[in-house]
Each structure stands twice: as C-alpha cells, then as structure tokens.
Design a protein around this motif. Sequence first.
Motif, PDB file in Angstrom:
ATOM      1  N   LEU A  62       0.755  -1.304   0.038  1.00  0.00           N
ATOM      2  CA  LEU A  62      -0.085   0.066   0.207  1.00  0.00           C
ATOM      3  C   LEU A  62       0.970   1.309  -0.103  1.00  0.00           C
ATOM      4  O   LEU A  62       0.475   2.222  -0.749  1.00  0.00           O
ATOM      5  CB  LEU A  62      -1.007   0.160   1.413  1.00  0.00           C
ATOM      6  CG  LEU A  62      -2.283  -0.727   1.152  1.00  0.00           C
ATOM      7  CD1 LEU A  62      -2.964  -0.840   2.458  1.00  0.00           C
ATOM      8  CD2 LEU A  62      -3.169  -0.143   0.011  1.00  0.00           C
ATOM      9  N   THR A  63       1.797   1.417   0.750  1.00  0.00           N
ATOM     10  CA  THR A  63       2.941   2.434   0.918  1.00  0.00           C
ATOM     11  C   THR A  63       3.373   2.890  -0.180  1.00  0.00           C
ATOM     12  O   THR A  63       3.763   3.821  -0.529  1.00  0.00           O
ATOM     13  CB  THR A  63       3.836   2.284   2.207  1.00  0.00           C
ATOM     14  OG1 THR A  63       3.096   1.884   3.371  1.00  0.00           O
ATOM     15  CG2 THR A  63       4.575   3.503   2.147  1.00  0.00           C
ATOM     16  N   CYS A  64       3.822   1.757  -0.961  1.00  0.00           N
ATOM     17  CA  CYS A  64       4.885   1.850  -1.999  1.00  0.00           C
ATOM     18  C   CYS A  64       4.007   1.999  -3.558  1.00  0.00           C
ATOM     19  O   CYS A  64       4.591   2.326  -4.410  1.00  0.00           O
ATOM     20  CB  CYS A  64       5.933   0.903  -2.103  1.00  0.00           C
ATOM     21  SG  CYS A  64       7.005   0.920  -0.820  1.00  0.00           S
ATOM     22  N   GLY A  65       2.747   1.670  -3.485  1.00  0.00           N
ATOM     23  CA  GLY A  65       1.710   1.858  -4.432  1.00  0.00           C
ATOM     24  C   GLY A  65       2.141   0.654  -5.583  1.00  0.00           C
ATOM     25  O   GLY A  65       2.006   0.816  -6.686  1.00  0.00           O
ATOM     26  N   TRP A  66       2.545  -0.557  -4.985  1.00  0.00           N
ATOM     27  CA  TRP A  66       2.942  -1.636  -5.815  1.00  0.00           C
ATOM     28  C   TRP A  66       1.665  -2.377  -6.186  1.00  0.00           C
ATOM     29  O   TRP A  66       0.480  -2.373  -5.285  1.00  0.00           O
ATOM     30  CB  TRP A  66       3.859  -2.806  -5.126  1.00  0.00           C
ATOM     31  CG  TRP A  66       5.365  -2.194  -4.868  1.00  0.00           C
ATOM     32  CD1 TRP A  66       6.038  -1.471  -5.830  1.00  0.00           C
ATOM     33  CD2 TRP A  66       5.969  -2.244  -3.916  1.00  0.00           C
ATOM     34  NE1 TRP A  66       7.106  -1.005  -5.297  1.00  0.00           N
ATOM     35  CE2 TRP A  66       7.162  -1.928  -4.035  1.00  0.00           C
ATOM     36  CE3 TRP A  66       5.789  -3.145  -2.647  1.00  0.00           C
ATOM     37  CZ2 TRP A  66       8.412  -2.075  -3.356  1.00  0.00           C
ATOM     38  CZ3 TRP A  66       6.991  -3.276  -1.961  1.00  0.00           C
ATOM     39  CH2 TRP A  66       8.064  -2.578  -2.255  1.00  0.00           C
ATOM     40  N   LEU A  67       1.653  -3.098  -7.524  1.00  0.00           N
ATOM     41  CA  LEU A  67       0.752  -4.200  -7.711  1.00  0.00           C
ATOM     42  C   LEU A  67       1.516  -5.551  -7.904  1.00  0.00           C
ATOM     43  O   LEU A  67       2.093  -5.828  -8.929  1.00  0.00           O
ATOM     44  CB  LEU A  67      -0.011  -3.812  -9.177  1.00  0.00           C
ATOM     45  CG  LEU A  67      -1.035  -2.755  -8.963  1.00  0.00           C
ATOM     46  CD1 LEU A  67      -1.369  -2.367 -10.612  1.00  0.00           C
ATOM     47  CD2 LEU A  67      -1.985  -3.172  -8.201  1.00  0.00           C
ATOM     48  N   PRO A  68       1.853  -6.142  -6.638  1.00  0.00           N
ATOM     49  CA  PRO A  68       2.664  -7.324  -6.799  1.00  0.00           C
ATOM     50  C   PRO A  68       1.912  -8.389  -7.393  1.00  0.00           C
ATOM     51  O   PRO A  68       0.634  -8.688  -7.188  1.00  0.00           O
ATOM     52  CB  PRO A  68       2.971  -7.624  -5.228  1.00  0.00           C
ATOM     53  CG  PRO A  68       1.959  -6.906  -4.654  1.00  0.00           C
ATOM     54  CD  PRO A  68       1.222  -5.878  -5.539  1.00  0.00           C
ATOM     55  N   HIS A  69       2.853  -9.263  -8.168  1.00  0.00           N
ATOM     56  CA  HIS A  69       2.391 -10.469  -8.677  1.00  0.00           C
ATOM     57  C   HIS A  69       3.161 -11.508  -8.207  1.00  0.00           C
ATOM     58  O   HIS A  69       4.682 -11.378  -8.480  1.00  0.00           O
ATOM     59  CB  HIS A  69       2.379 -10.328 -10.373  1.00  0.00           C
ATOM     60  CG  HIS A  69       1.404  -9.316 -10.829  1.00  0.00           C
ATOM     61  ND1 HIS A  69       0.142  -9.892 -11.178  1.00  0.00           N
ATOM     62  CD2 HIS A  69       1.460  -7.953 -10.943  1.00  0.00           C
ATOM     63  CE1 HIS A  69      -0.492  -8.938 -11.450  1.00  0.00           C
ATOM     64  NE2 HIS A  69       0.290  -7.673 -11.401  1.00  0.00           N
ATOM     65  N   PHE A  70       2.728 -12.565  -7.794  1.00  0.00           N
ATOM     66  CA  PHE A  70       3.565 -13.592  -7.167  1.00  0.00           C
ATOM     67  C   PHE A  70       3.594 -15.067  -8.011  1.00  0.00           C
ATOM     68  O   PHE A  70       2.430 -15.417  -8.663  1.00  0.00           O
ATOM     69  CB  PHE A  70       3.187 -14.090  -5.810  1.00  0.00           C
ATOM     70  CG  PHE A  70       3.179 -12.755  -4.999  1.00  0.00           C
ATOM     71  CD1 PHE A  70       4.463 -12.279  -4.297  1.00  0.00           C
ATOM     72  CD2 PHE A  70       1.936 -12.266  -4.496  1.00  0.00           C
ATOM     73  CE1 PHE A  70       4.490 -11.170  -3.534  1.00  0.00           C
ATOM     74  CE2 PHE A  70       2.253 -10.822  -3.698  1.00  0.00           C
ATOM     75  CZ  PHE A  70       3.240 -10.609  -3.083  1.00  0.00           C
ATOM     76  N   ALA A  71       4.731 -15.490  -8.351  1.00  0.00           N
ATOM     77  CA  ALA A  71       4.854 -16.667  -9.118  1.00  0.00           C
ATOM     78  C   ALA A  71       5.667 -17.833  -8.441  1.00  0.00           C
ATOM     79  O   ALA A  71       6.520 -17.572  -7.553  1.00  0.00           O
ATOM     80  CB  ALA A  71       5.769 -16.393 -10.445  1.00  0.00           C
ATOM     81  N   TYR A  72       5.232 -19.033  -8.639  1.00  0.00           N
ATOM     82  CA  TYR A  72       5.926 -20.269  -8.117  1.00  0.00           C
ATOM     83  C   TYR A  72       7.061 -20.748  -8.821  1.00  0.00           C
ATOM     84  O   TYR A  72       6.908 -20.844 -10.132  1.00  0.00           O
ATOM     85  CB  TYR A  72       4.598 -21.320  -7.853  1.00  0.00           C
ATOM     86  CG  TYR A  72       5.109 -22.554  -7.414  1.00  0.00           C
ATOM     87  CD1 TYR A  72       5.808 -22.451  -6.166  1.00  0.00           C
ATOM     88  CD2 TYR A  72       5.223 -24.048  -8.015  1.00  0.00           C
ATOM     89  CE1 TYR A  72       6.309 -23.694  -5.436  1.00  0.00           C
ATOM     90  CE2 TYR A  72       5.550 -24.921  -7.349  1.00  0.00           C
ATOM     91  CZ  TYR A  72       6.283 -24.837  -6.217  1.00  0.00           C
ATOM     92  OH  TYR A  72       6.727 -26.013  -5.647  1.00  0.00           O
ATOM     93  N   ALA A  73       8.262 -20.694  -8.082  1.00  0.00           N
ATOM     94  CA  ALA A  73       9.308 -21.160  -8.813  1.00  0.00           C
ATOM     95  C   ALA A  73       9.941 -22.492  -7.951  1.00  0.00           C
ATOM     96  O   ALA A  73      10.538 -22.200  -6.699  1.00  0.00           O
ATOM     97  CB  ALA A  73      10.357 -20.138  -8.796  1.00  0.00           C
ATOM     98  N   PRO A  74       9.484 -23.707  -8.417  1.00  0.00           N
ATOM     99  CA  PRO A  74       9.902 -24.554  -7.494  1.00  0.00           C
ATOM    100  C   PRO A  74      11.630 -24.827  -7.413  1.00  0.00           C
ATOM    101  O   PRO A  74      12.116 -24.513  -8.297  1.00  0.00           O
ATOM    102  CB  PRO A  74       9.291 -26.076  -8.186  1.00  0.00           C
ATOM    103  CG  PRO A  74       9.004 -25.612  -9.557  1.00  0.00           C
ATOM    104  CD  PRO A  74       8.849 -23.997  -9.722  1.00  0.00           C
TER     105      PRO A  74
END
Length: 177
Positions: free
Chosen positions: A165-177
């Motif tokens: 929220l503070t940094c204004g990010w839209l994070p996208h998380f991906a799985y890397a086994p």
Amino acid sequence: DELSICIALSPLWSVDLRSEWLGRLIATDASDVFGFGVSSTSCPPELARHVGAQCSRRGDHVRFAQETEDDPEKPRLGTEFRLPFGMSRFKTLATKKAQHADHSVGLEATALGLGLDLLSRDRSTHGTRIAVLVDAQAVLYAAGKGRSSAPTLRQPFRRIAALSLTCGWLPHFAYAP
C-alpha cells in the motif's frame, strides 16, 4: 472489525492499473538452517509481465534455463513458463540468519517480507507492478489473497500488505520450485 477497517482505508486505495512493470525479477527463499535470502536480476519489463501474468493460475510455475551444474528437474503438473536464463544470473541482495525457529511456511513469508522491504528502499520501484518468485505454494496463494488466518503468516503478511500500500505496488507472485 475487518470490514470497518477496509471501509476506513478505502480512500487510500488509489491504484493505477496502467502502471509499468518493474524491469527486475525478485526471488526470495528461506531455510531453517541458513536463514533468509533475497536475490534479483534485471530483465525486460515485458518478461516480468509474462512471469506475472502466466503464473497466476494454480499449477503454473516458473522454470529457469538449465545450466550444467543444476540438478535434474522433477516433473510438475501445470503449465510451465521457462525463463531464458538460469539461476546464476540472479545476484544476492541480502542474506540474514534466522533469529528464531519457525515453521517453514512462516520462514518463507518472512523472507518475502524482507525482499519487499529491500525493494521499498528504492524509490524508482514505487508505483510499479512487480514480479516476485517464491518457492512455497502456501505463501504464494496467501500472498495472492493478501492475507492468511494462519498464526505464523499473519504478521509477515501484515507487513507485506503495508509495504504494498505504501509503495503503490501491484505485486504478482509466481511459483518457482
């Protein structure tokens, strides 16, 4: 209480859906023996967008290009997205010894929080979409939701949400086994 907090914070939720992708991939990892690690590599923003978009569905995962010293890959279900480079291209940003024993999922969430904390110190990353690689599916899905009811994950995800929220990010998380 949760609904009241959401309503009170709603004026702060200004998100630009046209924000640019950060030209870096961030990877986090944790171990009860070694502690926490955060690494990063530069990449074209288009590649970061593909990683963020392709790996949002269950079963999808990211694979690195095979290098000669790598162990053989185990087969995985789901759609694979292959990066055009290997793990050796990632540079270590931080390592930190674990201060306490915790469940492996709690350690992975803490490592993710550490990675985003490091990223928050660079003002050029603020207001961007970021692609983050994690290797724990429980953390991946909880991060995608932005919350968890598990006691070991509550505190790290509160920190991650506050940083986002503070940094204004839209994070996208991906799985890397």
